[in-house]
Design an enzyme around this catalytic site. Structure first.
Site, short mmCIF file in Angstrom:
data_model
loop_
_atom_site.label_atom_id
_atom_site.label_comp_id
_atom_site.label_asym_id
_atom_site.label_seq_id
_atom_site.Cartn_x
_atom_site.Cartn_y
_atom_site.Cartn_z
CB CYS A 112 -0.96 -0.05 1.19
SG CYS A 112 -2.27 1.18 1.20
CG HIS A 113 -0.38 4.93 1.37
ND1 HIS A 113 -1.60 4.29 1.35
CD2 HIS A 113 -0.56 6.10 0.71
CE1 HIS A 113 -2.49 5.04 0.72
NE2 HIS A 113 -1.88 6.15 0.32
CB ALA A 114 4.48 0.12 3.48
#
Length: 187
Positions: A112-114
């Site tokens: 995801c946004h990691a």
């Protein structure tokens, strides 16, 4: 349950605002294969999940980041969500903890946004990766080759887009951990 990961220790680095499924699903999949999984956080107490559209459950922190030694772990998982990686990417201890896994050729999985954490740690240039679409330009700007696929593995780095990709993400994470250290996953 094959227990193929018996004796392996995995750190999940997270703080408040992680996407709940992106921590709970990989943790369950790893534990089912026999791995010991610890939630590592800059916070010493519980951290609160984001569950799709609102705050979710509070999860126990197994090890404070100040007390965690990356050398104690065989792999690192970075759950996404919006708030979690945005906070961790500004935490130098979190970035140093993450860099260790690359320096030692250990598997790292980010969803995801990691990848924001990986960008700020200076670890994405030249990598083939995926993420939630809103992070794609950030990855491209940092020198990564972004692709829109459910899961991408690049020399021990496993990346996925969103919770809908968790089955693929978990399978490749487990496969990477079964294979062990990789000489290609370096900073």
């Amino acid at each position: 349950m094959s227990q193929s990961l018996q004796g392996k220790r995995v750190a999940i680095l997270a703080t408040d605002g992680f996407e709940e499924a992106e921590l709970s699903s990989p943790r369950a999949a790893l534990q089912e294969e026999g791995a010991e999984v610890q939630v590592v956080s800059p916070k010493k107490q519980g951290i609160r999940a984001w569950a799709k559209t609102d705050w979710g459950d509070t999860y126990q922190v197994d090890k404070a980041l100040d007390d965690a030694r990356p050398s104690d772990y065989h792999a690192l998982v970075l759950p996404g969500g919006l708030f979690n990686p945005d906070t961790l990417r500004l935490d130098e201890k979190a970035l140093a903890f993450t860099r260790h896994f690359f320096e030692q050729g250990k598997p790292v999985a980010a969803i995801c946004h990691a990848p924001w954490i990986l960008i700020n740690a200076g670890l994405v240039e030249g990598r083939r990766m995926t993420s939630v679409p809103s992070v794609s330009q950030d990855l491209k700007n940092a020198g990564a080759n972004w692709v829109d696929e459910s899961v991408v593995v690049d020399k021990g780095l496993v990346t996925s887009r969103t919770p809908k990709d968790l089955d693929d993400f978990n399978a490749k994470l487990i496969e990477s951990l079964e294979q062990g250290e990789t000489t290609g996953n370096h900073a």
